[in-house]
Design a protein around this motif. Sequence first.
Motif, PDB file in Angstrom:
ATOM      1  N   ASN A 149      66.982  10.910  61.630  1.00  0.00           N
ATOM      2  CA  ASN A 149      66.604  11.885  60.607  1.00  0.00           C
ATOM      3  C   ASN A 149      65.134  11.711  60.214  1.00  0.00           C
ATOM      4  OD1 ASN A 149      69.505  12.438  58.445  1.00  0.00           O
ATOM      5  ND2 ASN A 149      69.310  12.527  60.655  1.00  0.00           N
ATOM      6  N   PRO A 150      64.378  12.799  60.096  1.00  0.00           N
ATOM      7  CA  PRO A 150      63.005  12.709  59.590  1.00  0.00           C
ATOM      8  C   PRO A 150      63.017  12.625  58.066  1.00  0.00           C
ATOM      9  CG  PRO A 150      63.514  14.976  60.162  1.00  0.00           C
ATOM     10  CD  PRO A 150      64.724  14.160  60.527  1.00  0.00           C
ATOM     11  N   ASN A 151      63.385  11.465  57.549  1.00  0.00           N
ATOM     12  CA  ASN A 151      63.676  11.328  56.123  1.00  0.00           C
ATOM     13  C   ASN A 151      62.474  11.595  55.221  1.00  0.00           C
ATOM     14  OD1 ASN A 151      66.549  10.536  56.021  1.00  0.00           O
ATOM     15  ND2 ASN A 151      65.851   8.809  57.250  1.00  0.00           N
ATOM     16  N   ASP A 152      61.289  11.121  55.628  1.00  0.00           N
ATOM     17  CA  ASP A 152      60.108  11.385  54.796  1.00  0.00           C
ATOM     18  C   ASP A 152      59.868  12.888  54.668  1.00  0.00           C
ATOM     19  OD1 ASP A 152      59.894   8.655  54.864  1.00  0.00           O
ATOM     20  OD2 ASP A 152      57.825   8.614  55.571  1.00  0.00           O
ATOM     21  N   LEU A 153      59.996  13.587  55.776  1.00  0.00           N
ATOM     22  CA  LEU A 153      59.760  15.031  55.771  1.00  0.00           C
ATOM     23  C   LEU A 153      60.836  15.769  54.980  1.00  0.00           C
ATOM     24  CD1 LEU A 153      58.655  15.318  59.496  1.00  0.00           C
ATOM     25  CD2 LEU A 153      57.187  15.656  57.499  1.00  0.00           C
ATOM     26  N   ILE A 154      62.091  15.340  55.117  1.00  0.00           N
ATOM     27  CA  ILE A 154      63.171  15.961  54.344  1.00  0.00           C
ATOM     28  C   ILE A 154      62.925  15.774  52.856  1.00  0.00           C
ATOM     29  CG2 ILE A 154      65.631  15.815  53.772  1.00  0.00           C
ATOM     30  CD1 ILE A 154      66.120  15.068  56.745  1.00  0.00           C
ATOM     31  N   GLU A 155      62.527  14.574  52.460  1.00  0.00           N
ATOM     32  CA  GLU A 155      62.266  14.318  51.046  1.00  0.00           C
ATOM     33  C   GLU A 155      61.084  15.138  50.540  1.00  0.00           C
ATOM     34  OE1 GLU A 155      61.888  10.097  50.713  1.00  0.00           O
ATOM     35  OE2 GLU A 155      64.000   9.739  51.236  1.00  0.00           O
ATOM     36  N   ALA A 156      60.101  15.366  51.397  1.00  0.00           N
ATOM     37  CA  ALA A 156      58.961  16.203  51.015  1.00  0.00           C
ATOM     38  C   ALA A 156      59.388  17.652  50.805  1.00  0.00           C
ATOM     39  CB  ALA A 156      57.858  16.120  52.066  1.00  0.00           C
ATOM     40  N   VAL A 157      60.313  18.130  51.637  1.00  0.00           N
ATOM     41  CA  VAL A 157      60.857  19.477  51.442  1.00  0.00           C
ATOM     42  C   VAL A 157      61.602  19.545  50.118  1.00  0.00           C
ATOM     43  CG1 VAL A 157      62.478  21.201  52.314  1.00  0.00           C
ATOM     44  CG2 VAL A 157      61.003  19.971  53.918  1.00  0.00           C
ATOM     45  N   ARG A 158      62.424  18.533  49.853  1.00  0.00           N
ATOM     46  CA  ARG A 158      63.150  18.500  48.573  1.00  0.00           C
ATOM     47  C   ARG A 158      62.190  18.545  47.393  1.00  0.00           C
ATOM     48  NH1 ARG A 158      65.356  12.837  46.992  1.00  0.00           N
ATOM     49  NH2 ARG A 158      63.084  12.641  46.897  1.00  0.00           N
ATOM     50  N   ASP A 159      61.166  17.704  47.445  1.00  0.00           N
ATOM     51  CA  ASP A 159      60.242  17.589  46.317  1.00  0.00           C
ATOM     52  C   ASP A 159      59.388  18.839  46.134  1.00  0.00           C
ATOM     53  OD1 ASP A 159      61.275  15.055  46.006  1.00  0.00           O
ATOM     54  OD2 ASP A 159      59.564  14.038  46.956  1.00  0.00           O
ATOM     55  N   SER A 160      59.236  19.625  47.189  1.00  0.00           N
ATOM     56  CA  SER A 160      58.427  20.848  47.095  1.00  0.00           C
ATOM     57  C   SER A 160      59.114  21.930  46.272  1.00  0.00           C
ATOM     58  CB  SER A 160      58.133  21.401  48.492  1.00  0.00           C
ATOM     59  OG  SER A 160      59.296  22.028  49.037  1.00  0.00           O
ATOM     60  N   GLY A 161      60.455  21.879  46.223  1.00  0.00           N
ATOM     61  CA  GLY A 161      61.203  22.861  45.446  1.00  0.00           C
ATOM     62  C   GLY A 161      61.437  24.189  46.132  1.00  0.00           C
ATOM     63  N   VAL A 162      61.052  24.349  47.409  1.00  0.00           N
ATOM     64  CA  VAL A 162      61.302  25.627  48.090  1.00  0.00           C
ATOM     65  C   VAL A 162      62.795  25.895  48.169  1.00  0.00           C
ATOM     66  CG1 VAL A 162      59.180  25.627  49.427  1.00  0.00           C
ATOM     67  CG2 VAL A 162      61.210  24.504  50.355  1.00  0.00           C
ATOM     68  N   ARG A 163      63.155  27.182  48.188  1.00  0.00           N
ATOM     69  CA  ARG A 163      64.571  27.538  48.117  1.00  0.00           C
ATOM     70  C   ARG A 163      64.918  28.583  49.186  1.00  0.00           C
ATOM     71  NH1 ARG A 163      65.441  24.727  43.854  1.00  0.00           N
ATOM     72  NH2 ARG A 163      67.689  24.960  43.964  1.00  0.00           N
ATOM     73  N   ASP A 164      66.226  28.921  49.220  1.00  0.00           N
ATOM     74  CA  ASP A 164      66.744  29.947  50.133  1.00  0.00           C
ATOM     75  C   ASP A 164      66.425  29.626  51.588  1.00  0.00           C
ATOM     76  OD1 ASP A 164      67.812  31.486  48.035  1.00  0.00           O
ATOM     77  OD2 ASP A 164      65.884  32.461  47.701  1.00  0.00           O
ATOM     78  N   LEU A 165      66.518  28.350  51.940  1.00  0.00           N
ATOM     79  CA  LEU A 165      66.177  27.916  53.288  1.00  0.00           C
ATOM     80  C   LEU A 165      67.322  28.149  54.259  1.00  0.00           C
ATOM     81  CD1 LEU A 165      64.565  24.478  52.375  1.00  0.00           C
ATOM     82  CD2 LEU A 165      63.357  26.621  52.865  1.00  0.00           C
ATOM     83  N   THR A 166      66.975  28.431  55.501  1.00  0.00           N
ATOM     84  CA  THR A 166      67.927  28.360  56.610  1.00  0.00           C
ATOM     85  C   THR A 166      67.633  27.074  57.365  1.00  0.00           C
ATOM     86  OG1 THR A 166      68.156  30.753  56.855  1.00  0.00           O
ATOM     87  CG2 THR A 166      68.683  29.405  58.783  1.00  0.00           C
ATOM     88  N   ILE A 167      68.645  26.218  57.478  1.00  0.00           N
ATOM     89  CA  ILE A 167      68.485  24.945  58.166  1.00  0.00           C
ATOM     90  C   ILE A 167      69.224  24.991  59.496  1.00  0.00           C
ATOM     91  CG2 ILE A 167      68.918  22.459  58.101  1.00  0.00           C
ATOM     92  CD1 ILE A 167      66.830  23.337  56.094  1.00  0.00           C
ATOM     93  N   VAL A 168      68.525  24.670  60.568  1.00  0.00           N
ATOM     94  CA  VAL A 168      69.121  24.554  61.892  1.00  0.00           C
ATOM     95  C   VAL A 168      69.148  23.076  62.239  1.00  0.00           C
ATOM     96  CG1 VAL A 168      68.977  25.187  64.333  1.00  0.00           C
ATOM     97  CG2 VAL A 168      68.191  26.797  62.565  1.00  0.00           C
ATOM     98  N   SER A 169      70.345  22.509  62.355  1.00  0.00           N
ATOM     99  CA  SER A 169      70.474  21.088  62.644  1.00  0.00           C
ATOM    100  C   SER A 169      71.882  20.821  63.137  1.00  0.00           C
ATOM    101  CB  SER A 169      70.188  20.262  61.383  1.00  0.00           C
ATOM    102  OG  SER A 169      70.191  18.874  61.668  1.00  0.00           O
ATOM    103  N   ASN A 170      72.060  19.741  63.886  1.00  0.00           N
ATOM    104  CA  ASN A 170      73.408  19.438  64.355  1.00  0.00           C
ATOM    105  C   ASN A 170      74.381  19.332  63.199  1.00  0.00           C
ATOM    106  OD1 ASN A 170      75.397  18.413  66.431  1.00  0.00           O
ATOM    107  ND2 ASN A 170      75.351  16.675  65.029  1.00  0.00           N
ATOM    108  N   ASN A 171      73.973  18.715  62.104  1.00  0.00           N
ATOM    109  CA  ASN A 171      74.821  18.567  60.926  1.00  0.00           C
ATOM    110  C   ASN A 171      73.907  18.435  59.712  1.00  0.00           C
ATOM    111  OD1 ASN A 171      74.469  15.820  62.398  1.00  0.00           O
ATOM    112  ND2 ASN A 171      74.788  15.263  60.247  1.00  0.00           N
ATOM    113  N   MET A 172      74.491  18.238  58.541  1.00  0.00           N
ATOM    114  CA  MET A 172      73.704  18.210  57.309  1.00  0.00           C
ATOM    115  C   MET A 172      73.715  16.830  56.657  1.00  0.00           C
ATOM    116  SD  MET A 172      72.194  21.129  56.867  1.00  0.00           S
ATOM    117  CE  MET A 172      71.771  21.172  55.136  1.00  0.00           C
TER     118      MET A 172
END
Length: 231
Positions: free
Chosen positions: A29-52
């Motif tokens: 998992n690209p954890n640093d990048l995921i946490e940066a997305v979380r902290d940015s507050g962007v919403r209504d995302l479509t996530i493409v990934s094997n699982n969540m």
Amino acid sequence: MFSSAADALRDVLTDGITIAVGGFGLSGNPNDLIEAVRDSGVRDLTIVSNNMGVDGKGLGLLLENRQVRRVVASYVGENKLFAQQYLDGELDVEFVPQGTLAERMRAGGSGIPAFYTRTGVGTPVAEGKPHAEFDGVTHVLERGIVADLSLVHAHTADRAGNLTYRYAARNFNPLVAMCGRVSVAEAEVVLDGFIDPDHVVTPGVFVNRLTAARERVKEIEQRTVRSTVEV
């Protein structure tokens, strides 16, 4: 080279975009990048990934923060919140067979708009999609995936953006790197020189931005330990 995951994503995150994310369970998992997305507050995302991810870890962080509107994935599995949001109608989920998901990413990254496969024929996966017969066998048409943004975790990178991966953490990451219009990679090791060309897994041509990953404990969904056996 960016100083942090937040800096690498600062001008590419907007509401409603599609983000492809590497990883399988919590491996790679690209954890640093995921946490940066979380902290940015962007919403209504479509996530493409094997699982969540799992509850509270990996992509589970974005679910907890109610930032995800739609998921394209092959597995619900260990994430109870993912399952609950889906059942409650909060998430639009497109289930894709795992091999088909991998090939859709590869196709998108290779400039192939669609391909035919036998997988899913006769199941809900194939409903509403064009079918064709090849050599007497029915196939279903699947679209390639091109994401607005790709988030990738690598073990080693060089300054040209070439990447290598470590063991199971390779999983979906090379395919995710291919299919993003903008691909951002975090790497545990960033070399001053260059990776041996024979060892490159993802060529730098697929990587637009690079940052060094923070050192952290690598999580495991379910730790299984063999019982002691007396001989």
